[in-house]
Design a protein around this motif. Structure first.
Motif, short mmCIF file in Angstrom:
data_model
loop_
_atom_site.label_atom_id
_atom_site.label_comp_id
_atom_site.label_asym_id
_atom_site.label_seq_id
_atom_site.Cartn_x
_atom_site.Cartn_y
_atom_site.Cartn_z
N ASN A 138 2.98 -5.58 16.05
CA ASN A 138 2.31 -6.84 15.72
C ASN A 138 1.63 -6.79 14.36
N GLY A 139 1.26 -5.60 13.91
CA GLY A 139 0.64 -5.46 12.60
C GLY A 139 1.58 -5.74 11.45
N LEU A 140 2.88 -5.86 11.75
CA LEU A 140 3.88 -6.11 10.71
C LEU A 140 4.31 -7.58 10.66
N ALA A 141 3.52 -8.46 11.26
CA ALA A 141 3.90 -9.88 11.34
C ALA A 141 3.79 -10.59 10.00
N SER A 142 2.99 -10.08 9.09
CA SER A 142 2.78 -10.73 7.80
C SER A 142 3.08 -9.78 6.66
N VAL A 143 3.38 -10.31 5.49
CA VAL A 143 3.61 -9.46 4.34
C VAL A 143 2.33 -8.72 3.96
N SER A 144 1.18 -9.36 4.18
CA SER A 144 -0.08 -8.68 3.88
C SER A 144 -0.28 -7.49 4.81
N GLY A 145 0.13 -7.63 6.08
CA GLY A 145 0.02 -6.52 7.01
C GLY A 145 0.89 -5.34 6.60
N LYS A 146 2.11 -5.62 6.13
CA LYS A 146 3.00 -4.54 5.71
C LYS A 146 2.51 -3.88 4.42
N VAL A 147 2.05 -4.70 3.49
CA VAL A 147 1.53 -4.15 2.24
C VAL A 147 0.30 -3.30 2.50
N SER A 148 -0.57 -3.77 3.38
CA SER A 148 -1.78 -3.01 3.70
C SER A 148 -1.46 -1.64 4.27
N GLN A 149 -0.44 -1.58 5.13
CA GLN A 149 -0.04 -0.29 5.69
C GLN A 149 0.48 0.64 4.60
N LEU A 150 1.36 0.14 3.76
CA LEU A 150 1.89 0.96 2.67
C LEU A 150 0.77 1.46 1.77
N SER A 151 -0.15 0.58 1.45
CA SER A 151 -1.25 0.94 0.56
C SER A 151 -2.15 1.98 1.20
N ARG A 152 -2.45 1.83 2.49
CA ARG A 152 -3.34 2.78 3.17
C ARG A 152 -2.73 4.17 3.21
N TYR A 153 -1.45 4.23 3.58
CA TYR A 153 -0.81 5.54 3.64
C TYR A 153 -0.74 6.19 2.26
N GLN A 154 -0.57 5.37 1.22
CA GLN A 154 -0.48 5.93 -0.13
C GLN A 154 -1.82 6.50 -0.59
N TYR A 155 -2.90 5.71 -0.49
CA TYR A 155 -4.16 6.21 -1.05
C TYR A 155 -4.69 7.40 -0.26
N ALA A 156 -4.49 7.40 1.06
CA ALA A 156 -5.07 8.45 1.89
C ALA A 156 -4.21 9.71 1.93
N GLY B 47 -0.87 9.93 0.07
CA GLY B 47 0.11 10.06 -1.00
C GLY B 47 1.53 9.79 -0.57
N ASN B 48 1.70 9.19 0.61
CA ASN B 48 3.04 8.94 1.15
C ASN B 48 3.04 7.62 1.90
N PRO B 49 3.64 6.57 1.33
CA PRO B 49 3.65 5.26 2.01
C PRO B 49 4.51 5.23 3.27
N ASN B 50 5.40 6.19 3.41
CA ASN B 50 6.40 6.15 4.48
C ASN B 50 5.92 6.91 5.72
N LEU B 51 4.81 6.46 6.29
CA LEU B 51 4.23 7.19 7.41
C LEU B 51 4.15 6.38 8.71
N ILE B 52 4.61 5.15 8.71
CA ILE B 52 4.37 4.31 9.89
C ILE B 52 5.09 4.88 11.12
N LYS B 53 6.30 5.37 10.95
CA LYS B 53 7.03 5.93 12.09
C LYS B 53 6.35 7.21 12.58
N LYS B 54 5.97 8.06 11.64
CA LYS B 54 5.29 9.30 12.01
C LYS B 54 3.94 9.01 12.65
N ASP B 55 3.25 8.00 12.11
CA ASP B 55 1.94 7.63 12.63
C ASP B 55 2.04 7.21 14.09
N THR C 1 0.27 4.26 -9.58
CA THR C 1 1.34 4.24 -8.58
C THR C 1 1.71 2.80 -8.27
N LEU C 2 2.99 2.49 -8.32
CA LEU C 2 3.50 1.15 -8.01
C LEU C 2 4.41 1.24 -6.80
#
Length: 953
Positions: free
Chosen positions: A389-407, A409-417, A48-49
């Protein structure tokens, strides 16, 4: 011709395979909605990319997450996922041992890997021109790892992991609480019943074949997600990912794990003795629900109501009444389950049985009182603030996308979360309270400082150590190692990086208020937040006026965080929590800091509260009594923590008893006992003055908008306070070893160093000495760390650094090492420092330093915190921003000869303090044989044996 046809065929086959990359979805952002834009693809091999495009900074963050953590381990082979994470940095077919860290670091980047119960991830943040190199590195260890594994690497990393456990668990206060608790919460053989770092006996049991099987079973591309975020072109990213990852063969299929929640039939009482602690601890833990379960958010809210902030039940019952130094509640949830934990650290002299009764009474009170609207308002405001505040860095945003994906299967969960937290009702909280916590069985752990302290109740549960596990085993048979073949490019050739990106130093504005406050600010509008930091120069330095009351600066700062003239401490904190803002005041050696953080929409209200805290402190006796007790007990507790002992005793050796820095900022027992509330009032009235102020403002606000809101600072009367001049530190003596006995310690804390005459400068000898030391002790690939960690496996990490402000500071090397290697580690420290001083830097090390430090600026100004640090340095040392250009010129032009002269000038090899905090019985004689005088000290740094043992050199 035939050869040409074969090459064309190979290219055609590769392109055909890579063209199967599928776009799964594209998510964009409109307006101010809470979303992280991305494109999601899937390669033919199942990888998955995810691509997040963000051109705000010339950076790229690469994260590879494998959906495998300690939950996929075998019974009696715990700790293997984390052990394997270490091994993945030890080279692959086309990347030499220890080269991964070197390549990333000399690219101006930073990197790491982490393991938890459910996943293992590897990540790098680098200048954007290094993207291809990072993808090449990650692909090489995904597809070409096993043939580079050797028995020697395996054994060194096994030793390193064991040292990590020694440092972070066995030799750390309360380090074993999690391991003891989860073993009692989860049934025998459950994959959450052991800690991620594992049991030492299991680490000893692992072998090279286990490692290979683990890689083959879990590290296929179809069990991984690659997330790339930052200053990138998505089309180019796809092309590069297809090139480097597309031909890696698919691994075995991985089914999502799902297990029933653990059931505890009756309260389980367990206990553990830890001689690193002063305060006993009582911990209740209840099994709960996994991540994103419908009940998780309400349980999180419940934990905050019970145990976060001065209005919480636990704070009022235990901390406010001075029965405990700390009390809290938390609820971490993972992929399979969660744990709801309540804990209290009572002051000595009370029984844990009484605290058990009191903790159960709290639950009764909450059952009766229920949840208020204010409770919900505070919780929701903090969830919103933390998410943004967790979105202040690119690493913070990537980490969120990655966490939602592995756990999920959907990176687009921050609003729902976030929304699930904002939708919580009082009924939700009461429902989960009754379902999972109230009158439900749990694990009650009594964490004891010695065997004489009575637990809450006698143990009635013992972790099973044998028997048949009810949980399925992984089938490791039939696994084959297949590497990509017939590729149309040479993987052994490291990609050529493009030109370094243009790094823009943040534009900033400066002004000065008439009362002396220096103001510096910059606009940063990536997230709607504002961070303000007021630094009052002085801090612990002012304690030098009356050393018998050292610790007064810190006590005064702590009191500033208590009641004001118009708000109780609880009421002030409640007002801040309702808007998700924070105002924290603390003191360090050189300053007192007022740190203000808020969402932009709540800036006005936050500044009103900041004015109240800074200019109208309450200084109530009841607050003072509690703060003093906490500080005193904290000092006593630090005398049992090996790392804290090492820091405090080493400062006393370096500075000498006549210098204020020989005493910790917190003070010592004798000095804190002398402090009164009148002393606090006098300290505030005398030393809190605007002429000492340096104000830094970073956030989504313009100069013209923020300055009118700071009238309370402009009108603050100037007391014209002068900064004290400190005396020189104690002159160094001949090299000696100082030993603090920590009986039976599994590790020894080592400090090696001396005072220098260097003061901070941005472009002179201090900065140049930083460059000089970088290959010796300043990087992961430094001589000291490679020797002690990577070559010997004696430590989890070692290094050395210069540390000065406007006053001269020390040079010190440090490590926590395996107890049996203590004397040998001392020898290696001395050898590395002496060799570097005498023989100097190598050409390769000079090039490494230039590349690494020279490209770091791309990472220097990304987040509001980084911008604030940059501006504070400019304000404090009266620098022009051109100093960054001057530093770059120095990095690129400093010669090998100049560095070697700096090494001879500033690396001492004759007047060095060597401090060892470790087991005296096993180390004393070995240290004596090194040929230095050995002086024995107690945990405060006082000499025990006045006639210290002398051995001829």
């Amino acid at each position: 011709m035939k050869k040409l046809l074969l090459i064309c065929l190979a290219i055609s086959m590769a392109l055909t395979s890579q063209s199967q990359t599928k776009l799964i979805e594209k998510v964009t952002k409109t307006g101010d909605e809470l979303v992280i834009p991305y494109e999601k693809y899937e390669l033919a091999n199942g990888l998955t990319l995810i691509i997040h495009e963000d051109h705000s900074d010339p950076l790229v963050h690469v994260d590879v997450t494998y959906h495998v953590g300690s939950a996929r381990e075998e019974l009696n082979k715990s700790g293997f996922a984390h052990f394997f994470e270490h091994m993945m940095f030890q080279g692959s077919d086309h990347v030499a041992d220890e080269e991964h860290f070197k390549i990333v670091t000399e690219s101006g980047g930073t990197l790491n890997g982490t393991t938890n119960r459910d996943r293992t991830n590897y990540f790098e943040t680098v200048p954007s021109n290094q993207l291809e190199t990072m993808l090449w590195l990650e692909a090489d260890r995904m597809g070409f790892f096993l043939d580079a594994v050797t028995t020697k690497k395996f054994e060194v990393q096994r030793a390193t992991v064991k040292n990590e456990k020694g440092q972070g668990v066995l030799n750390a206060p309360y380090g074993m609480w999690n391991e003891k608790t989860i073993a009692a919460v989860y049934p025998y053989g459950h994959p959450y019943s052991w800690s991620t770092i594992g049991l030492l006996e299991d680490l000893d049991r692992a072998n090279l074949e286990d490692l290979k099987n683990f890689f083959l079973r879990w590290y296929g591309p179809n069990n991984a997600s690659l997330t790339v975020g930052g200053d990138v072109d998505p089309k180019k990213v796809i092309t590069l990912v297809e090139k480097y990852f597309g031909s890696i063969p698919r691994g075995p299929e991985v089914a999502k794990m799902k297990l029933d929640a653990p059931v505890i039939p009756a309260d389980r009482y367990i206990s553990h003795v830890d001689n690193n602690i002063r305060f006993p601890a009582l911990m209740f833990t209840y099994p709960t629900v996994p991540n994103m379960h419908p009940d998780e958010a309400a349980l999180d809210c419940l934990s905050e109501i019970l145990g976060t902030g001065q209005s919480s039940y636990f704070f009022k019952k235990f901390v406010l009444t001075q029965k405990a130094i700390q009390a809290s509640v938390f609820h971490p949830a993972a992929e399979l389950s969660g744990e709801f934990t309540m804990f209290v650290l009572p002051y000595p002299g009370q029984t844990l049985a009484d605290f058990e009764t009191a903790m159960r009474q709290i639950l009764d009170e909450f059952a009766k009182n229920g949840v208020s609207e204010d409770d919900l308002k505070k919780f929701k405001a903090n969830q919103e603030s933390n998410t943004i505040n967790g979105l202040a860095s690119v690493s913070g945003k990537v980490s969120q996308l990655s966490r939602y994906q592995y756990a999920f299967g959907n990176p687009n969960l921050i609003k729902k979360d976030l929304q699930r937290y904002l939708d919580i009702t009082a009924d939700d909280v009461m429902r989960v309270f009754n379902k999972y916590i109230y009158n439900k069985p749990g694990v009650i752990l009594s964490y004891l400082p010695n065997a004489e302290t009575a637990p809450a109740k006698p143990d009635n549960f013992e972790k099973p150590t044998s028997g048949v596990s009810a949980f399925p085993k992984t089938d490791y048979t039939g696994l084959n190692y297949k590497k990509p073949t017939n590729e149309p490019f040479d993987r052994s050739k490291r990609p050529v990086s493009g030109p370094s990106p243009l790094v823009k130093v943040p534009e900033f504005w400066e002004t000065k208020f008439d009362n002396g406050i220096k103001v510096i600010g910059t606009k940063s509008n990536e997230i709607p937040t504002v961070a303000i930091q007021l630094t009052l120069v002085g801090g612990h330095k002012f304690d030098a006026a009356d050393p018998k009351k050292s610790g007064l600066a810190q006590i005064t700062a702590s009191m500033m965080d208590e009641s004001t003239q118009n708000y109780s401490a609880e009421a002030m904190q409640e007002e801040l929590r309702k808007i998700g803002s924070s105002i924290n005041i603390y003191a360090n050696r050189t300053s007192t800091v007022v740190s203000i953080n808020t969402l932009k929409k709540n800036l006005d209200k936050t500044l009103q509260l900041a004015e109240e805290k800074l200019l109208r402190p309450g200084f109530q006796q009841i607050d003072f009594d509690r703060v003093i007790k906490q500080q005193m007990e904290g000092i006593k507790a630090s005398q049992q923590d090996p790392s804290a002992i090492a820091g405090q005793v080493f400062d006393r050796l370096l500075y000498g008893d006549e210098h204020i820095y020989s005493v910790p900022t917190s003070g010592i027992e004798e000095t804190v006992a002398n402090i009164t509330l009148d002393d606090v009032k006098a300290f505030y009235n005398k030393y809190y003055s605007p002429n000492l102020g340096e104000l830094v403002i970073v956030g989504d606000v313009d100069q013209k908008d923020i300055l009118p809101k700071l009238g309370f600072l402009k009108s603050w009367p100037n007391k014209k306070v002068a900064i004290p001049t400190l005396p020189p530190a104690k002159p160094g003596d001949k090299t000696k070893i100082y030993l603090v006995d920590k009986p039976n310690a599994p590790q020894s804390q080592i400090r090696v160093g001396y005072m220098t005459d260097l003061k901070y400068d941005a472009t002179g000898d201090y900065f140049k000495s930083y460059l000089m030391n970088y290959p010796l002790g300043g990087a992961f690939n430094s001589r000291i760390n490679l020797n002690l960690r990577e070559d010997k496996g004696w430590t989890y990490g070692a290094g050395a650094y210069f540390s000065s402000t406007e006053d001269p500071g020390p040079y010190q090397a440090y490590a926590g090492v395996l107890a049996t290697a203590t004397d040998s580690a001392v020898v290696e420290f001395m050898k590395e420092i002496t060799d570097y001083r005498e023989k100097g830097i190598t050409d390769d090390e000079l090039a490494f330093m230039r590349n690494s430090v020279g490209q770091r600026d791309a990472r220097s100004y990304e987040t509001p915190g980084q911008k604030a640090g940059f501006l504070r340095t400019i304000a404090h040392y009266n620098l022009d921003k051109s100093y960054v250009d001057q530093q770059t010129k120095i990095i690129n032009t400093i010669s090998k000869d100049e560095i070697n002269k700096l090494a001879k000038k500033y690396l001492d090899d004759d007047s060095i303090y060597i401090l060892v905090v470790g087991d005296g019985a096993t180390n004393r004689e070995k240290l004596e044989q090194l040929g230095y005088e050995v002086v024995e000290l107690d945990a405060k740094g006082d000499v025990i044996d006045k006639n210290s043992i002398k051995v001829d050199k």
